[in-house]
Design a protein around this motif. Sequence first.
Motif, PDB file in Angstrom:
ATOM      1  N   VAL A 178      -1.919   5.646  10.250  1.00  0.00           N
ATOM      2  CA  VAL A 178      -2.021   4.252  10.683  1.00  0.00           C
ATOM      3  C   VAL A 178      -3.483   3.834  10.824  1.00  0.00           C
ATOM      4  O   VAL A 178      -3.884   2.757  10.365  1.00  0.00           O
ATOM      5  CB  VAL A 178      -1.269   4.046  12.013  1.00  0.00           C
ATOM      6  CG1 VAL A 178      -1.586   2.681  12.617  1.00  0.00           C
ATOM      7  CG2 VAL A 178       0.230   4.195  11.799  1.00  0.00           C
ATOM      8  N   ARG A 179      -4.294   4.669  11.449  1.00  0.00           N
ATOM      9  CA  ARG A 179      -5.700   4.306  11.670  1.00  0.00           C
ATOM     10  C   ARG A 179      -6.458   4.170  10.349  1.00  0.00           C
ATOM     11  O   ARG A 179      -7.307   3.274  10.186  1.00  0.00           O
ATOM     12  CB  ARG A 179      -6.368   5.343  12.574  1.00  0.00           C
ATOM     13  CG  ARG A 179      -5.812   5.319  14.003  1.00  0.00           C
ATOM     14  CD  ARG A 179      -6.417   6.390  14.881  1.00  0.00           C
ATOM     15  NE  ARG A 179      -7.822   6.143  15.147  1.00  0.00           N
ATOM     16  CZ  ARG A 179      -8.576   6.921  15.933  1.00  0.00           C
ATOM     17  NH1 ARG A 179      -8.017   7.983  16.530  1.00  0.00           N
ATOM     18  NH2 ARG A 179      -9.840   6.642  16.139  1.00  0.00           N
TER      19      ARG A 179
ATOM     20  N   ASP B 263       5.568  -3.537   3.966  1.00  0.00           N
ATOM     21  CA  ASP B 263       4.124  -3.345   4.029  1.00  0.00           C
ATOM     22  C   ASP B 263       3.659  -2.080   3.326  1.00  0.00           C
ATOM     23  O   ASP B 263       2.483  -1.966   2.993  1.00  0.00           O
ATOM     24  CB  ASP B 263       3.671  -3.260   5.497  1.00  0.00           C
ATOM     25  CG  ASP B 263       4.145  -4.454   6.309  1.00  0.00           C
ATOM     26  OD1 ASP B 263       3.617  -5.546   6.100  1.00  0.00           O
ATOM     27  OD2 ASP B 263       5.057  -4.264   7.131  1.00  0.00           O
TER      28      ASP B 263
ATOM     29  N   ASN C 179       3.531   0.366  14.564  1.00  0.00           N
ATOM     30  CA  ASN C 179       2.204  -0.203  14.315  1.00  0.00           C
ATOM     31  C   ASN C 179       2.224  -1.267  13.227  1.00  0.00           C
ATOM     32  O   ASN C 179       1.185  -1.591  12.643  1.00  0.00           O
ATOM     33  CB  ASN C 179       1.228   0.911  13.941  1.00  0.00           C
ATOM     34  CG  ASN C 179       0.823   1.745  15.143  1.00  0.00           C
ATOM     35  OD1 ASN C 179      -0.132   1.432  15.842  1.00  0.00           O
ATOM     36  ND2 ASN C 179       1.582   2.813  15.402  1.00  0.00           N
ATOM     37  N   GLY C 180       3.390  -1.811  12.947  1.00  0.00           N
ATOM     38  CA  GLY C 180       3.487  -2.972  12.067  1.00  0.00           C
ATOM     39  C   GLY C 180       3.659  -2.675  10.597  1.00  0.00           C
ATOM     40  O   GLY C 180       3.622  -3.605   9.786  1.00  0.00           O
ATOM     41  N   PHE C 181       3.841  -1.414  10.219  1.00  0.00           N
ATOM     42  CA  PHE C 181       4.051  -1.066   8.818  1.00  0.00           C
ATOM     43  C   PHE C 181       5.550  -0.922   8.574  1.00  0.00           C
ATOM     44  O   PHE C 181       6.139   0.126   8.835  1.00  0.00           O
ATOM     45  CB  PHE C 181       3.294   0.214   8.461  1.00  0.00           C
ATOM     46  CG  PHE C 181       1.808   0.053   8.530  1.00  0.00           C
ATOM     47  CD1 PHE C 181       1.101  -0.454   7.459  1.00  0.00           C
ATOM     48  CD2 PHE C 181       1.117   0.383   9.691  1.00  0.00           C
ATOM     49  CE1 PHE C 181      -0.276  -0.620   7.533  1.00  0.00           C
ATOM     50  CE2 PHE C 181      -0.256   0.230   9.770  1.00  0.00           C
ATOM     51  CZ  PHE C 181      -0.960  -0.282   8.686  1.00  0.00           C
TER      52      PHE C 181
ATOM     53  N   ARG D  40       0.839  -1.187   0.000  1.00  0.00           N
ATOM     54  CA  ARG D  40       0.000   0.000   0.000  1.00  0.00           C
ATOM     55  C   ARG D  40       0.878   1.241   0.000  1.00  0.00           C
ATOM     56  O   ARG D  40       1.975   1.244   0.542  1.00  0.00           O
ATOM     57  CB  ARG D  40      -0.933  -0.022   1.217  1.00  0.00           C
ATOM     58  CG  ARG D  40      -2.072  -1.020   1.022  1.00  0.00           C
ATOM     59  CD  ARG D  40      -3.086  -0.909   2.124  1.00  0.00           C
ATOM     60  NE  ARG D  40      -2.564  -1.407   3.382  1.00  0.00           N
ATOM     61  CZ  ARG D  40      -3.233  -1.347   4.534  1.00  0.00           C
ATOM     62  NH1 ARG D  40      -4.422  -0.773   4.567  1.00  0.00           N
ATOM     63  NH2 ARG D  40      -2.729  -1.837   5.626  1.00  0.00           N
TER      64      ARG D  40
ATOM     65  N   LEU E 206      -5.072   3.377   7.427  1.00  0.00           N
ATOM     66  CA  LEU E 206      -4.566   2.152   6.803  1.00  0.00           C
ATOM     67  C   LEU E 206      -5.204   0.917   7.433  1.00  0.00           C
ATOM     68  O   LEU E 206      -5.358  -0.119   6.778  1.00  0.00           O
ATOM     69  CB  LEU E 206      -3.050   2.080   6.927  1.00  0.00           C
ATOM     70  CG  LEU E 206      -2.249   3.091   6.088  1.00  0.00           C
ATOM     71  CD1 LEU E 206      -0.765   2.995   6.429  1.00  0.00           C
ATOM     72  CD2 LEU E 206      -2.474   2.867   4.596  1.00  0.00           C
ATOM     73  N   ASN E 207      -5.582   1.038   8.689  1.00  0.00           N
ATOM     74  CA  ASN E 207      -6.225  -0.085   9.387  1.00  0.00           C
ATOM     75  C   ASN E 207      -7.737  -0.097   9.217  1.00  0.00           C
ATOM     76  O   ASN E 207      -8.426  -0.906   9.850  1.00  0.00           O
ATOM     77  CB  ASN E 207      -5.871  -0.051  10.873  1.00  0.00           C
ATOM     78  CG  ASN E 207      -4.462  -0.559  11.141  1.00  0.00           C
ATOM     79  OD1 ASN E 207      -3.947  -1.401  10.407  1.00  0.00           O
ATOM     80  ND2 ASN E 207      -3.835  -0.057  12.190  1.00  0.00           N
ATOM     81  N   GLY E 208      -8.273   0.810   8.396  1.00  0.00           N
ATOM     82  CA  GLY E 208      -9.695   0.745   8.063  1.00  0.00           C
ATOM     83  C   GLY E 208     -10.564   1.877   8.552  1.00  0.00           C
ATOM     84  O   GLY E 208     -11.750   1.925   8.230  1.00  0.00           O
TER      85      GLY E 208
ATOM     86  N   THR F 130      -0.241   8.873  13.428  1.00  0.00           N
ATOM     87  CA  THR F 130      -1.231   7.991  14.049  1.00  0.00           C
ATOM     88  C   THR F 130      -2.490   7.903  13.202  1.00  0.00           C
ATOM     89  O   THR F 130      -3.090   6.822  13.044  1.00  0.00           O
ATOM     90  CB  THR F 130      -1.573   8.490  15.459  1.00  0.00           C
ATOM     91  OG1 THR F 130      -0.386   8.488  16.256  1.00  0.00           O
ATOM     92  CG2 THR F 130      -2.612   7.604  16.121  1.00  0.00           C
TER      93      THR F 130
END
Length: 324
Positions: A276-277, A63, A56-58, A33, A279-281, A273
Amino acid sequence: MKRRTVWLATTAAALGAALAMPHAHGQTGKTLRRVGVLLFSGSSASQDLIDVLQQNGFVDGRDIVVDTRSADGRTEGLARLAAELAALKPAVIVAYGPQATQAALAASPDVPVVALLNEFVEAGLASTLARPGGRVTGVSVLNTTLNAKRLQLLSELLPKGSAVLNLGFPGAVSLTRVDGIAATASTLGLVSHAATASTPLEIDAAFATASRLRVAGVNVLGSPFLHGQRMRMIELAAKARLPAIYEWPVTAREGGLMAYGPSLSAMSHQLATYVVRILNGAKAGDLPIEQPTRFELVINLKTAKALGLAIPQALLLRADEVIQ
């Protein structure tokens, strides 16, 4: 007392500088992405945004890939750069300043935008701060309020009745408050003059106007363009022997007399932040627009000495950082 602050453009470009393309890590079988970053000016790197994404895992190159574009302070280049980003099909665009935000929205009709702006509601980009409702969220830099606060701080260095120049970028929301700043100046016992600049030559002309009007100080209003031109203004202020106050604390560290503004590190963390949010939906319109809670006053005594200016002790005691 020294505090590390990373300025606006520094934060943004970190994404492009530190998140490498997938082939650099040998990742060829995975669709990554993309995050677009659109800057009106500036291109330096910072670690703040990278840290939040990776926490946050990216992971860098595994990723996510970030594409950064900077117009280097030229409004006419923003539409083309925004179109370039849109063609890359980003999941989200981070935009710095009103010009970049509008260009990103126009070029990418379906892409959420995380923005750093002065006004969201008044610019028609959000219904309310608590629930924006559209596809824009982010952090407000509160320049309408802070421009007046900076004028008040500058007034503490000047005799009553002094004239000041409020220098802004034409078309910026903060500039529409020049009349309001004039009213603030009046309450402070100052005479207010206004000037605008959208090119380096217009900055030169504004300082020439300041000298002609014999103003006692310059209040540089919040603007991505003017921040990008801060070194020019520092030199002009020194040449004219004029005290000036600026938007971001880093400007005082780089030789400006005074600066007052939010903690950019904290604001940058919040922008990341939100990326990230999303990207997480999460939907941008559901994420409340944040406002800064930390502000820094930085005073450069080296510059004050060069100007032959004595800084009141009461003002020095309120400073978060004094540069000796």
